[in-house]
Motif scaffolding. Structure first.
Motif, PDB file in Angstrom:
ATOM      1  N   VAL A   1     -38.686 -14.854   3.671  1.00 51.45           N
ATOM      2  CA  VAL A   1     -39.960 -14.214   3.331  1.00 51.45           C
ATOM      3  C   VAL A   1     -39.717 -12.899   2.600  1.00 51.45           C
ATOM      4  O   VAL A   1     -40.334 -12.607   1.572  1.00 51.45           O
ATOM      5  CB  VAL A   1     -40.810 -13.974   4.592  1.00 51.45           C
ATOM      6  N   SER A   2     -38.803 -12.090   3.121  1.00 57.93           N
ATOM      7  CA  SER A   2     -38.529 -10.794   2.502  1.00 57.93           C
ATOM      8  C   SER A   2     -37.154 -10.312   2.929  1.00 57.93           C
ATOM      9  O   SER A   2     -36.563 -10.826   3.888  1.00 57.93           O
ATOM     10  CB  SER A   2     -39.586  -9.758   2.909  1.00 57.93           C
ATOM     11  N   PHE A   3     -36.644  -9.336   2.202  1.00 53.65           N
ATOM     12  CA  PHE A   3     -35.371  -8.722   2.592  1.00 53.65           C
ATOM     13  C   PHE A   3     -35.364  -7.265   2.162  1.00 53.65           C
ATOM     14  O   PHE A   3     -36.064  -6.857   1.227  1.00 53.65           O
ATOM     15  CB  PHE A   3     -34.177  -9.465   1.986  1.00 53.65           C
TER      16      PHE A   3
ATOM     17  N   VAL B   1     -36.224 -16.592  -3.885  1.00 55.30           N
ATOM     18  CA  VAL B   1     -35.231 -15.513  -3.802  1.00 55.30           C
ATOM     19  C   VAL B   1     -35.118 -14.805  -5.146  1.00 55.30           C
ATOM     20  O   VAL B   1     -35.056 -13.573  -5.210  1.00 55.30           O
ATOM     21  CB  VAL B   1     -33.861 -16.056  -3.354  1.00 55.30           C
ATOM     22  N   ARG B   2     -35.101 -15.570  -6.215  1.00 56.14           N
ATOM     23  CA  ARG B   2     -35.044 -14.969  -7.555  1.00 56.14           C
ATOM     24  C   ARG B   2     -36.220 -14.030  -7.778  1.00 56.14           C
ATOM     25  O   ARG B   2     -36.053 -12.922  -8.304  1.00 56.14           O
ATOM     26  CB  ARG B   2     -35.034 -16.086  -8.603  1.00 56.14           C
ATOM     27  N   SER B   3     -37.398 -14.457  -7.365  1.00 50.43           N
ATOM     28  CA  SER B   3     -38.580 -13.609  -7.512  1.00 50.43           C
ATOM     29  C   SER B   3     -38.475 -12.347  -6.669  1.00 50.43           C
ATOM     30  O   SER B   3     -38.818 -11.250  -7.118  1.00 50.43           O
ATOM     31  CB  SER B   3     -39.834 -14.393  -7.121  1.00 50.43           C
ATOM     32  N   LEU B   4     -37.997 -12.499  -5.414  1.00 50.79           N
ATOM     33  CA  LEU B   4     -37.842 -11.337  -4.543  1.00 50.79           C
ATOM     34  C   LEU B   4     -36.846 -10.332  -5.110  1.00 50.79           C
ATOM     35  O   LEU B   4     -36.948  -9.129  -4.855  1.00 50.79           O
ATOM     36  CB  LEU B   4     -37.390 -11.779  -3.149  1.00 50.79           C
ATOM     37  N   MET B   5     -35.894 -10.824  -5.890  1.00 46.96           N
ATOM     38  CA  MET B   5     -34.917  -9.932  -6.524  1.00 46.96           C
ATOM     39  C   MET B   5     -35.513  -9.200  -7.723  1.00 46.96           C
ATOM     40  O   MET B   5     -34.867  -8.314  -8.291  1.00 46.96           O
ATOM     41  CB  MET B   5     -33.691 -10.740  -6.973  1.00 46.96           C
ATOM     42  N   GLY B   6     -36.721  -9.588  -8.123  1.00 43.67           N
ATOM     43  CA  GLY B   6     -37.353  -8.950  -9.274  1.00 43.67           C
ATOM     44  C   GLY B   6     -36.928  -9.539 -10.599  1.00 43.67           C
ATOM     45  O   GLY B   6     -37.145  -8.918 -11.652  1.00 43.67           O
ATOM     46  N   ILE B   7     -36.349 -10.734 -10.582  1.00 44.14           N
ATOM     47  CA  ILE B   7     -35.921 -11.390 -11.819  1.00 44.14           C
ATOM     48  C   ILE B   7     -37.077 -12.253 -12.322  1.00 44.14           C
ATOM     49  O   ILE B   7     -37.425 -13.261 -11.713  1.00 44.14           O
ATOM     50  CB  ILE B   7     -34.665 -12.253 -11.592  1.00 44.14           C
ATOM     51  N   ASP B   8     -37.659 -11.860 -13.432  1.00 44.39           N
ATOM     52  CA  ASP B   8     -38.845 -12.535 -13.954  1.00 44.39           C
ATOM     53  C   ASP B   8     -38.428 -13.567 -15.002  1.00 44.39           C
ATOM     54  O   ASP B   8     -38.692 -13.429 -16.201  1.00 44.39           O
ATOM     55  CB  ASP B   8     -39.813 -11.517 -14.549  1.00 44.39           C
ATOM     56  N   VAL B   9     -37.768 -14.614 -14.533  1.00 40.56           N
ATOM     57  CA  VAL B   9     -37.339 -15.707 -15.400  1.00 40.56           C
ATOM     58  C   VAL B   9     -37.816 -17.005 -14.767  1.00 40.56           C
ATOM     59  O   VAL B   9     -37.644 -17.207 -13.563  1.00 40.56           O
ATOM     60  CB  VAL B   9     -35.802 -15.739 -15.549  1.00 40.56           C
ATOM     61  N   ARG B  10     -38.406 -17.857 -15.585  1.00 42.52           N
ATOM     62  CA  ARG B  10     -38.883 -19.147 -15.091  1.00 42.52           C
ATOM     63  C   ARG B  10     -38.450 -20.249 -16.041  1.00 42.52           C
ATOM     64  O   ARG B  10     -38.333 -20.026 -17.252  1.00 42.52           O
ATOM     65  CB  ARG B  10     -40.408 -19.149 -14.960  1.00 42.52           C
ATOM     66  N   PRO B  11     -38.231 -21.440 -15.518  1.00 39.57           N
ATOM     67  CA  PRO B  11     -37.881 -22.565 -16.392  1.00 39.57           C
ATOM     68  C   PRO B  11     -38.986 -22.835 -17.410  1.00 39.57           C
ATOM     69  O   PRO B  11     -40.178 -22.706 -17.104  1.00 39.57           O
ATOM     70  CB  PRO B  11     -37.735 -23.744 -15.425  1.00 39.57           C
ATOM     71  N   ALA B  12     -38.586 -23.207 -18.609  1.00 40.24           N
ATOM     72  CA  ALA B  12     -39.538 -23.516 -19.678  1.00 40.24           C
ATOM     73  C   ALA B  12     -39.442 -24.988 -20.037  1.00 40.24           C
ATOM     74  O   ALA B  12     -38.341 -25.564 -20.086  1.00 40.24           O
ATOM     75  CB  ALA B  12     -39.243 -22.666 -20.913  1.00 40.24           C
TER      76      ALA B  12
ATOM     77  N   SER C   1     -27.462 -10.098 -14.439  1.00 33.16           N
ATOM     78  CA  SER C   1     -26.549 -10.386 -13.331  1.00 33.16           C
ATOM     79  C   SER C   1     -27.216 -11.286 -12.305  1.00 33.16           C
ATOM     80  O   SER C   1     -28.385 -11.099 -11.960  1.00 33.16           O
ATOM     81  CB  SER C   1     -26.116  -9.074 -12.669  1.00 33.16           C
ATOM     82  N   TRP C   2     -26.470 -12.267 -11.793  1.00 36.44           N
ATOM     83  CA  TRP C   2     -27.003 -13.177 -10.787  1.00 36.44           C
ATOM     84  C   TRP C   2     -27.007 -12.559  -9.393  1.00 36.44           C
ATOM     85  O   TRP C   2     -27.552 -13.150  -8.468  1.00 36.44           O
ATOM     86  CB  TRP C   2     -26.209 -14.476 -10.769  1.00 36.44           C
ATOM     87  N   ASN C   3     -26.403 -11.409  -9.254  1.00 36.10           N
ATOM     88  CA  ASN C   3     -26.493 -10.714  -7.963  1.00 36.10           C
ATOM     89  C   ASN C   3     -27.160  -9.361  -8.158  1.00 36.10           C
ATOM     90  O   ASN C   3     -26.991  -8.700  -9.188  1.00 36.10           O
ATOM     91  CB  ASN C   3     -25.108 -10.516  -7.335  1.00 36.10           C
ATOM     92  N   HIS C   4     -27.963  -8.989  -7.180  1.00 38.39           N
ATOM     93  CA  HIS C   4     -28.480  -7.630  -7.048  1.00 38.39           C
ATOM     94  C   HIS C   4     -27.966  -7.141  -5.709  1.00 38.39           C
ATOM     95  O   HIS C   4     -28.495  -7.512  -4.654  1.00 38.39           O
ATOM     96  CB  HIS C   4     -30.005  -7.602  -7.086  1.00 38.39           C
ATOM     97  N   GLY C   5     -26.907  -6.345  -5.761  1.00 35.11           N
ATOM     98  CA  GLY C   5     -26.294  -5.901  -4.524  1.00 35.11           C
ATOM     99  C   GLY C   5     -25.748  -7.063  -3.725  1.00 35.11           C
ATOM    100  O   GLY C   5     -24.930  -7.851  -4.222  1.00 35.11           O
TER     101      GLY C   5
END
Length: 378
Positions: free
Chosen positions: A133-135, A167-178, A280-284
């Motif tokens: 849900v969150s981290f 998880v990608r969204s929670l990391m703030g990565i605004d990328v979606r499949p097209a 980057s695929w990792n945030h921390g």
């Protein structure tokens, strides 16, 4: 000493279960959470190229995959004519090495079961019906809240939760499949004796019509055409009728498959989609792998293979390093980003050439280049 001792893996697909297996086998405490309530018992087939088989052998499940799948070493090309004429049967690239088949087809639910049971057997804890849900993270760990209300702290969170990754969204990565402009119809049926490998029919009423044996008694067949959102509104029987109608343009072994596309079969329809997370695929201490980080149309049958390679490389680095350092993440990106992006771009390019009806496209050159790339371990 591994860089991590306690890891949360989000997502019970190929990437997530593979990461859980590698880490649990290396002595890491692993919890894997999957939002679905159980291992899916329905689904189509999956095509596993040699480089996927190489990782499955590392995971200790190759013998089970071999027993429950269907291996073959050639690829057929057929004409969309009244006889389904075989144009050529060619050796397929054995990208996993000479001691593994070029390709294995198998039912997706069977592969999922094998991987989950292997993870559990190594001590990984699996929780179905819940997800992240969150981290909140700091320099020493990640505090998480799960959908079942539980909280805990981990050294690392691995987001392997697929195309539309939370998880990608929670990391703030605004990328979606097209969407790429193509869509695929799939059906899982018994296997006629006439089918012992994948054959591809290019052209005719649709772009591609093909099939892949997935076991002694099963196969999945597919037809690729222009994407049309209206098809998502069709009922189950209407989808069956639509795929049967499309299949009438193809003959040879398709004439044996067609009577098996009946109302009790589940015909799946999906758009081709693609993306690559450029940053980057990792945030921390949170990282994404598999379809959360990159996805491609199935034109090269590399989706599962690239997810498995992500898990293998990440686990290798985590188990061999003493800490989560910038150097570890730089090494992970160096070994995975360009390779995955090249596969995605090549998969999209093959489809684009078909959409453009490009008769001058160097398809053999592109496929040979990708086979050479993935033939070398990641």
């Amino acid at each position: 000493m591994p860089a991590v001792h306690k890891v949360l893996v989000v997502g019970g697909g190929v990437a997530g279960t593979a990461a859980a297996i590698f880490l649990a086998e290396g002595g890491v405490e692993v919890r894997l959470v999957e939002q679905k309530p159980e291992v899916s018992t329905i689904g189509s087939g999956i095509t596993l190229q040699g480089n996927a088989l190489r990782v499955l052998r590392q995971l200790g499940v190759w013998e089970q995959v071999e027993d429950h799948g269907y291996g073959f070493d050639t690829l057929g090309l057929r004409a969309p004519d009244p006889a389904g004429t075989l144009i050529v049967e060619m050796p397929d690239a054995r990208t996993g090495g000479r001691d593994l088949p070029a390709t294995v087809g198998m039912p997706r639910p069977e592969l999922a079961r094998i991987l989950i049971e292997r993870a559990q057997g190594l001590g990984a804890t699996l929780s179905f019906g819940t997800s992240l849900v969150s981290f909140e993270q700091d320099d020493d760990g990640v505090d998480v809240v799960l959908g079942d209300g539980t909280t805990d702290r981990y050294d690392l969170v691995i987001g392997a939760d697929g195309l539309h990754s939370h998880v990608r969204s929670l990391m703030g990565i605004d990328v979606r499949p097209a969407a790429t402009g193509m869509a695929i119809w799939r059906v899982f049926t018994p296997r006629p004796a006439s089918i012992t490998r994948t054959d591809l029919f290019y052209g005719g009423q649709s772009y591609i019509a093909g099939y892949c044996p997935t076991g002694r008694d099963s196969l999945y067949a597919y037809i690729v055409e222009d994407a049309d959102a209206a098809n998502f509104t069709l009922t189950g029987p209407e989808r069956v009728a639509k795929m049967r109608e499309l299949s009438t343009a193809y003959h040879g072994p398709w004439d044996d498959i067609r009577p098996l596309i009946t109302d009790e079969r589940e015909v799946n329809y999906t758009f081709f989609e693609a993306h690559t997370v450029e940053e980057s695929w990792n945030h921390g201490r949170v990282v994404i792998i598999g379809d959360a980080a990159h996805s491609c149309p199935p034109t090269l049958a590399q989706g599962a293979a690239q997810s498995l390679e992500d898990a293998a490389v990440l686990a290798e680095l985590l188990l061999s390093a003493g800490e989560l350092s910038p150097e570890l993440w730089a090494s992970f990106r160096a070994r995975r980003f360009d390779r995955a992006r090249e596969v995605v771009e090549a998969s999209v390019q093959l489809g684009q050439w078909l959409l453009e009806h490009n008769r001058d496209a160097d398809v053999p050159g592109l496929m040979g280049r990708i086979s050479a790339r993935v033939g070398v371990p990641a």
